[in-house]
Motif scaffolding. Structure first.
Motif, PDB file in Angstrom:
ATOM      1  N   VAL A   1      33.086  27.338  42.187  1.00 54.22           N
ATOM      2  CA  VAL A   1      34.321  27.435  41.406  1.00 54.22           C
ATOM      3  C   VAL A   1      34.014  27.913  39.989  1.00 54.22           C
ATOM      4  N   GLY A   2      32.915  27.425  39.419  1.00 58.25           N
ATOM      5  CA  GLY A   2      32.523  27.850  38.079  1.00 58.25           C
ATOM      6  C   GLY A   2      32.257  29.343  38.007  1.00 58.25           C
ATOM      7  N   GLN A   3      31.595  29.888  39.035  1.00 58.82           N
ATOM      8  CA  GLN A   3      31.321  31.315  39.069  1.00 58.82           C
ATOM      9  C   GLN A   3      32.611  32.120  39.263  1.00 58.82           C
ATOM     10  N   GLN A   4      33.493  31.634  40.113  1.00 59.74           N
ATOM     11  CA  GLN A   4      34.777  32.300  40.302  1.00 59.74           C
ATOM     12  C   GLN A   4      35.569  32.340  38.998  1.00 59.74           C
ATOM     13  N   PHE A   5      35.514  31.244  38.263  1.00 58.85           N
ATOM     14  CA  PHE A   5      36.239  31.161  36.994  1.00 58.85           C
ATOM     15  C   PHE A   5      35.670  32.139  35.976  1.00 58.85           C
ATOM     16  N   LYS A   6      34.355  32.220  35.890  1.00 58.06           N
ATOM     17  CA  LYS A   6      33.736  33.144  34.937  1.00 58.06           C
ATOM     18  C   LYS A   6      34.084  34.593  35.268  1.00 58.06           C
ATOM     19  N   GLN A   7      34.071  34.941  36.552  1.00 59.20           N
ATOM     20  CA  GLN A   7      34.402  36.304  36.952  1.00 59.20           C
ATOM     21  C   GLN A   7      35.860  36.628  36.635  1.00 59.20           C
ATOM     22  N   PHE A   8      36.741  35.669  36.890  1.00 62.72           N
ATOM     23  CA  PHE A   8      38.158  35.866  36.588  1.00 62.72           C
ATOM     24  C   PHE A   8      38.358  36.084  35.088  1.00 62.72           C
ATOM     25  N   CYS A   9      37.723  35.258  34.282  1.00 60.87           N
ATOM     26  CA  CYS A   9      37.870  35.351  32.825  1.00 60.87           C
ATOM     27  C   CYS A   9      37.276  36.647  32.285  1.00 60.87           C
ATOM     28  N   TYR A  10      36.145  37.067  32.846  1.00 56.73           N
ATOM     29  CA  TYR A  10      35.534  38.314  32.387  1.00 56.73           C
ATOM     30  C   TYR A  10      36.447  39.498  32.683  1.00 56.73           C
ATOM     31  N   HIS A  11      37.134  39.443  33.805  1.00 62.74           N
ATOM     32  CA  HIS A  11      38.048  40.520  34.174  1.00 62.74           C
ATOM     33  C   HIS A  11      39.161  40.669  33.143  1.00 62.74           C
ATOM     34  N   ASP A  12      39.616  39.559  32.555  1.00 60.27           N
ATOM     35  CA  ASP A  12      40.706  39.579  31.572  1.00 60.27           C
ATOM     36  C   ASP A  12      40.224  39.664  30.130  1.00 60.27           C
ATOM     37  N   LEU A  13      38.923  39.650  29.920  1.00 64.12           N
ATOM     38  CA  LEU A  13      38.386  39.527  28.564  1.00 64.12           C
ATOM     39  C   LEU A  13      38.803  40.671  27.644  1.00 64.12           C
ATOM     40  N   SER A  14      38.834  41.903  28.149  1.00 67.38           N
ATOM     41  CA  SER A  14      39.161  43.034  27.288  1.00 67.38           C
ATOM     42  C   SER A  14      40.570  42.927  26.710  1.00 67.38           C
ATOM     43  N   ARG A  15      41.466  42.279  27.458  1.00 68.77           N
ATOM     44  CA  ARG A  15      42.833  42.089  26.951  1.00 68.77           C
ATOM     45  C   ARG A  15      42.816  41.235  25.690  1.00 68.77           C
ATOM     46  N   TYR A  16      42.044  40.160  25.714  1.00 65.91           N
ATOM     47  CA  TYR A  16      41.971  39.279  24.549  1.00 65.91           C
ATOM     48  C   TYR A  16      41.235  39.951  23.390  1.00 65.91           C
ATOM     49  N   MET A  17      40.139  40.598  23.707  1.00 76.57           N
ATOM     50  CA  MET A  17      39.360  41.229  22.649  1.00 76.57           C
ATOM     51  C   MET A  17      40.124  42.387  22.016  1.00 76.57           C
ATOM     52  N   GLY A  18      40.965  43.054  22.816  1.00 78.97           N
ATOM     53  CA  GLY A  18      41.824  44.088  22.249  1.00 78.97           C
ATOM     54  C   GLY A  18      42.852  43.493  21.306  1.00 78.97           C
ATOM     55  N   ALA A  19      43.377  42.319  21.662  1.00 77.96           N
ATOM     56  CA  ALA A  19      44.346  41.657  20.794  1.00 77.96           C
ATOM     57  C   ALA A  19      43.708  41.220  19.479  1.00 77.96           C
ATOM     58  N   PHE A  20      42.448  40.794  19.518  1.00 73.46           N
ATOM     59  CA  PHE A  20      41.757  40.400  18.288  1.00 73.46           C
ATOM     60  C   PHE A  20      41.671  41.571  17.307  1.00 73.46           C
ATOM     61  N   ARG A  21      41.577  42.788  17.860  1.00 71.12           N
ATOM     62  CA  ARG A  21      41.460  43.979  17.021  1.00 71.12           C
ATOM     63  C   ARG A  21      42.826  44.589  16.686  1.00 71.12           C
ATOM     64  N   ASN A  22      43.912  44.007  17.179  1.00 63.80           N
ATOM     65  CA  ASN A  22      45.263  44.525  16.918  1.00 63.80           C
ATOM     66  C   ASN A  22      45.353  46.004  17.274  1.00 63.80           C
ATOM     67  N   GLN A  23      45.141  46.312  18.530  1.00 66.97           N
ATOM     68  CA  GLN A  23      45.055  47.705  18.947  1.00 66.97           C
ATOM     69  C   GLN A  23      46.396  48.438  18.871  1.00 66.97           C
ATOM     70  N   SER A  24      46.319  49.739  18.726  1.00 70.85           N
ATOM     71  CA  SER A  24      47.491  50.595  18.574  1.00 70.85           C
ATOM     72  C   SER A  24      48.295  50.656  19.868  1.00 70.85           C
ATOM     73  N   LEU A  25      49.512  51.218  19.768  1.00 66.99           N
ATOM     74  CA  LEU A  25      50.342  51.395  20.955  1.00 66.99           C
ATOM     75  C   LEU A  25      49.656  52.302  21.969  1.00 66.99           C
ATOM     76  N   PHE A  26      48.908  53.281  21.463  1.00 66.71           N
ATOM     77  CA  PHE A  26      48.191  54.189  22.357  1.00 66.71           C
ATOM     78  C   PHE A  26      47.172  53.426  23.186  1.00 66.71           C
ATOM     79  N   MET A  27      46.402  52.542  22.543  1.00 68.10           N
ATOM     80  CA  MET A  27      45.387  51.786  23.265  1.00 68.10           C
ATOM     81  C   MET A  27      46.013  50.779  24.227  1.00 68.10           C
TER      82      MET A  27
END
Length: 392
Positions: free
Chosen positions: A303-329
């Motif tokens: 379950v721990g490995q499944q959780f890490k894989q799931f979170c990694y899949h969504d990580l770019s969404r959060y990291m993009g929000a941290f950078r306040n990405q443009s409408l284009f991005m």
């Protein structure tokens, strides 16, 4: 002759623009079909999560994400279906603003439907209730995770999870009832297993007296576990709610809990979404995938490995929000997710990543950032700083 009493418990239930008229008309046969309506009629107690605010007021909560509100007239369907109690501790109860919380509670009170989990201020939150079913006293307790739903001394909100307080209250409530059901609104959306933290929380609540814990909010069916004699359902799915992701969030479990003298029975029923506006009993009742996940949930490493894989899949969404990405991005993220992920990760240096990781992981830093952002958001919303920030 044995006397059996039944409880029906379902998850997120709320109208959308596709079926709001059916709710207002109390047309439960169209919304849920005859078989589901008959099952509700056969139960002594029926419970659902009211996933939004019932209000005719135009005020709304300042938040990101979906804002879920509906007219107060929609209460007709809940009453007609036979709902006796709704849970309000969720992330959408404040979507209609403070007045929306008041209107929701007043609407429920007017038709005689009990409610737990939210209040018009932090001191008025009723988080539990006890029902007498035959010779059994059944306790219900409702709690959720923090989002945009926190109450204050003068603002409505939901009952939020604080482990020390919640476990103490569960222990006290169990001393007053024979069987205690906890309805927990939280967890990882679209993830079919409990996160390691959720699993620990549920076990702790059982250790303090909970006999059953149902996890809602994930919008999908998860898995089940028996722990120290208690039944845990990690993800009940949407009973009738907006379509989050077709194929994953269009099926749910309707739970039937029966009490025959002191014997407790738990039976699961699959229901499915139809045309994005109705719910029907699923005649196939295929629990094979559910049962397979329920076997795997016992393996913490898996379950721990499944959780890490799931979170990694969504990580770019959060990291993009941290950078306040443009409408284009943001458009690139929507239509070309792999390209967006690669670009986002490459835009951070190793030092950037380690600094961000420290700020999020450190309890002290995280608390400092959250408190500071509360002040900043208040300044932005009240025009004390550049209001153009809102649109960037």
């Amino acid at each position: 002759m044995l006397d059996t009493k039944k409880i029906i418990i379902v998850g997120d239930t709320f109208p959308t623009y596709t079926n709001v008229n059916y709710f207002s008309d109390g047309d439960t046969k169209s919304l849920f079909g005859e078989k589901i309506c008959e099952m509700f009629a056969d139960a002594e107690l029926a419970i659902c999560n009211l996933e939004g605010a019932l209000t005719d007021n135009p005020g709304r909560c300042n938040k990101v994400g979906a804002v879920i509100v509906a007219p107060t007239s929609c209460i007709a369907a809940y009453k007609k279906l036979g709902i006796n109690c709704v849970t309000l501790a969720n992330n959408h109860v404040t979507d209609g603003g403070h007045q929306g919380v008041i209107d929701t509670i007043d609407t429920l009170d007017k038709v005689g439907i009990s409610h737990i989990g939210a209040g018009c201020n932090e001191k008025e939150i009723n988080r539990s209730i006890i029902y007498e079913l035959g010779t059994n006293k059944i306790g219900l307790y409702n709690v959720c995770e923090l989002m945009f739903n926190n109450p204050t001394t003068d603002k409505g909100g939901a009952w939020l999870y604080d482990e020390y307080v919640v476990c103490r209250e569960i222990e006290e409530l169990k001393s007053k009832c024979d069987y205690l059901i906890v309805i927990y609104h939280g967890g990882i959306e679209r993830f079919r297993y409990p996160s390691p933290e959720i699993k620990k929380r549920f076990h702790r609540m059982v250790d303090n007296g909970a006999d059953m814990i149902l996890s809602q909010h994930t919008h999908c069916i998860g898995c089940e576990e028996w722990y120290n004699g208690a039944y845990l359902l990690y993800g009940q799915g949407n009973f009738l709610f907006r379509d989050i992701r077709p194929g994953q969030t269009d099926e749910a479990i309707m739970l039937e809990v029966s009490f025959t003298n002191r014997k407790v029975g738990v039976k699961k029923h699959l229901v499915k979404s139809v045309d994005k506006k109705f719910t029907r009993y699923n005649e196939q009742q295929d629990f094979s995938a559910f049962q397979e996940r329920s076997q795997k949930v016992k393996d913490d490493n898996f379950v721990g490995q499944q959780f890490k894989q799931f979170c990694y899949h969504d990580l770019s969404r959060y990291m993009g929000a941290f950078r306040n990405q443009s409408l284009f991005m943001r458009a690139i993220r929507k239509f070309f997710p792999s390209i967006h992920k690669a670009y986002t990760f490459k835009s951070y240096s190793l030092k950037n990543l380690m600094t961000l990781f420290m700020y999020i992981r450190s309890e002290q830093k995280r608390e400092e950032v959250l408190s500071g952002m509360e002040v900043l958001l208040d300044d932005v919303l009240n025009n004390r700083v550049d209001v153009n920030w809102r649109d960037r």
